[in-house]
Design a protein around this motif. Sequence first.
Motif, PDB file in Angstrom:
ATOM      1  N   ARG A  96      24.253   6.244 -11.320  1.00  0.00           N
ATOM      2  CA  ARG A  96      24.472   7.681 -11.100  1.00  0.00           C
ATOM      3  C   ARG A  96      24.425   8.077  -9.629  1.00  0.00           C
ATOM      4  NH1 ARG A  96      19.181   8.872 -14.429  1.00  0.00           N
ATOM      5  NH2 ARG A  96      17.587   8.383 -12.891  1.00  0.00           N
ATOM      6  N   GLY A  97      23.966   7.201  -8.767  1.00  0.00           N
ATOM      7  CA  GLY A  97      24.125   7.548  -7.357  1.00  0.00           C
ATOM      8  C   GLY A  97      23.081   6.966  -6.444  1.00  0.00           C
ATOM      9  N   ASP A 131      27.947  17.216  -6.707  1.00  0.00           N
ATOM     10  CA  ASP A 131      26.585  16.657  -6.658  1.00  0.00           C
ATOM     11  C   ASP A 131      26.258  16.156  -5.252  1.00  0.00           C
ATOM     12  OD1 ASP A 131      26.148  17.179  -9.309  1.00  0.00           O
ATOM     13  OD2 ASP A 131      26.361  15.101  -9.994  1.00  0.00           O
ATOM     14  N   TRP A 132      27.226  15.487  -4.646  1.00  0.00           N
ATOM     15  CA  TRP A 132      27.034  14.938  -3.297  1.00  0.00           C
ATOM     16  C   TRP A 132      26.850  16.079  -2.294  1.00  0.00           C
ATOM     17  CZ3 TRP A 132      25.352  11.559  -0.208  1.00  0.00           C
ATOM     18  CH2 TRP A 132      25.823  11.404   1.108  1.00  0.00           C
ATOM     19  N   GLU A 167      35.150  14.406 -13.671  1.00  0.00           N
ATOM     20  CA  GLU A 167      33.906  13.710 -13.286  1.00  0.00           C
ATOM     21  C   GLU A 167      33.844  13.473 -11.781  1.00  0.00           C
ATOM     22  OE1 GLU A 167      33.314  11.141 -17.429  1.00  0.00           O
ATOM     23  OE2 GLU A 167      34.315  10.231 -15.703  1.00  0.00           O
ATOM     24  N   MET A 222      34.879   7.113 -11.191  1.00  0.00           N
ATOM     25  CA  MET A 222      34.529   7.610 -12.515  1.00  0.00           C
ATOM     26  C   MET A 222      35.738   7.399 -13.447  1.00  0.00           C
ATOM     27  SD  MET A 222      31.409   8.504 -11.856  1.00  0.00           S
ATOM     28  CE  MET A 222      30.859   9.468 -13.263  1.00  0.00           C
ATOM     29  N   ARG A 244      28.754   6.025  -6.436  1.00  0.00           N
ATOM     30  CA  ARG A 244      28.444   6.350  -7.841  1.00  0.00           C
ATOM     31  C   ARG A 244      29.473   5.711  -8.765  1.00  0.00           C
ATOM     32  NH1 ARG A 244      27.685  12.430 -10.167  1.00  0.00           N
ATOM     33  NH2 ARG A 244      25.540  12.109  -9.434  1.00  0.00           N
ATOM     34  N   GLY A 245      28.981   5.200  -9.886  1.00  0.00           N
ATOM     35  CA  GLY A 245      29.868   4.827 -10.989  1.00  0.00           C
ATOM     36  C   GLY A 245      30.278   3.372 -11.052  1.00  0.00           C
ATOM     37  N   THR A 267      31.108  14.903  -9.251  1.00  0.00           N
ATOM     38  CA  THR A 267      30.404  13.974  -8.359  1.00  0.00           C
ATOM     39  C   THR A 267      30.415  14.493  -6.926  1.00  0.00           C
ATOM     40  OG1 THR A 267      30.903  12.072  -9.772  1.00  0.00           O
ATOM     41  CG2 THR A 267      30.414  11.609  -7.463  1.00  0.00           C
ATOM     42  N   PHE A 297      21.949  13.555  -4.915  1.00  0.00           N
ATOM     43  CA  PHE A 297      22.236  12.128  -4.858  1.00  0.00           C
ATOM     44  C   PHE A 297      21.046  11.426  -4.259  1.00  0.00           C
ATOM     45  CE2 PHE A 297      26.112   9.627  -5.257  1.00  0.00           C
ATOM     46  CZ  PHE A 297      26.917  10.516  -5.910  1.00  0.00           C
ATOM     47  N   MET A 308      26.311   6.426 -15.343  1.00  0.00           N
ATOM     48  CA  MET A 308      25.232   7.308 -14.884  1.00  0.00           C
ATOM     49  C   MET A 308      23.841   6.705 -15.123  1.00  0.00           C
ATOM     50  SD  MET A 308      26.731   9.804 -13.363  1.00  0.00           S
ATOM     51  CE  MET A 308      25.736  11.323 -13.327  1.00  0.00           C
ATOM     52  N   PHE A 322      33.319   6.911  -4.835  1.00  0.00           N
ATOM     53  CA  PHE A 322      32.985   7.359  -6.186  1.00  0.00           C
ATOM     54  C   PHE A 322      34.063   6.856  -7.143  1.00  0.00           C
ATOM     55  CE2 PHE A 322      31.843  11.251  -3.485  1.00  0.00           C
ATOM     56  CZ  PHE A 322      30.559  10.790  -3.223  1.00  0.00           C
TER      57      PHE A 322
END
Length: 275
Positions: free
Chosen positions: A97-98, A265-266, A258, A253, A60-61, A262, A271, A127, A251
């Motif tokens: 974003r992923g 989220d993972w 953030e 960010m 991500r990112g 992340t 994701f 994102m 990741f």
Amino acid sequence: MRRKIKTLFEAVAMPEGKGVTVHRSIGRRGMMNLDPFLLLDEMVLPADADGAGFPEHPHRGFETVTYMLSGKMEHRDSSGHRGTIGPGDVQWMTAGRGIVHSEMPVATGDVAHGFQLWVNLPSAQKMIPPRYQEISASTIPTVMGAGFKAKLLAGELMGEVGPVRDIAVTPFYADITLTAGEATLPVAAGHTAFLYGLEGGLSVEGQAFPTGTLAILADGDSVVVSGRPGARFLMIAGAPIGEPVARYGPFVMNTREEIIATVDDWNEGRFGASA
Ligand code: FE
């Protein structure tokens, strides 16, 4: 003004993925970020490396850029995207974003030799939805200049434009072979720029740089590379982003908060998928 070598930084062998040794220059201690670049790995996977590769993992990112010199890698991701890249092909993946993907060598009887470059995204684009540019070798122009020939993956050279488009940092990425003793190449002033030696006997303004070594250039609007005909190097440049970098594995960010979001989220499965 002609650019000189500011810093030489040798790639170092280290384990990555599953059973793979990469030679990392950017992205290791002493050179964590070379804004806007976050990582540069030269990977060489033996043809018989059974099961070795880069199994499923997230990003991500930022953007991952794979350029193959020999062999093949197969790519699969969580949104059903699948592709194989071979010698001279490029995959420029904007993770945004992923994404969750795997990158595994294909048994071709040839070593899978290539490069992976990580290119940062500005905060406003971290994102965005994921995006791929898969560029086959046949669509990459070879630019013939005074003392060089260049495969132009991205950016502009002598009126030609590389096929990779619409990238935030307006990158330049070329695989350049000297055809005479010296070549003068334009480089956008103010952009971060480096060379990476592939076939030896290269120097800039009298300073030699060996293969497997990053030659980071001081500012200027051109670089004069000297060497024997057949000497070969990558030249990569991009506009620095100038934002804080918060990094944790795959990741990247801008802030620690953030990164924590992340990781959440993972861990919670938010994701992948195309939405
Ligand atoms: Fe990856």
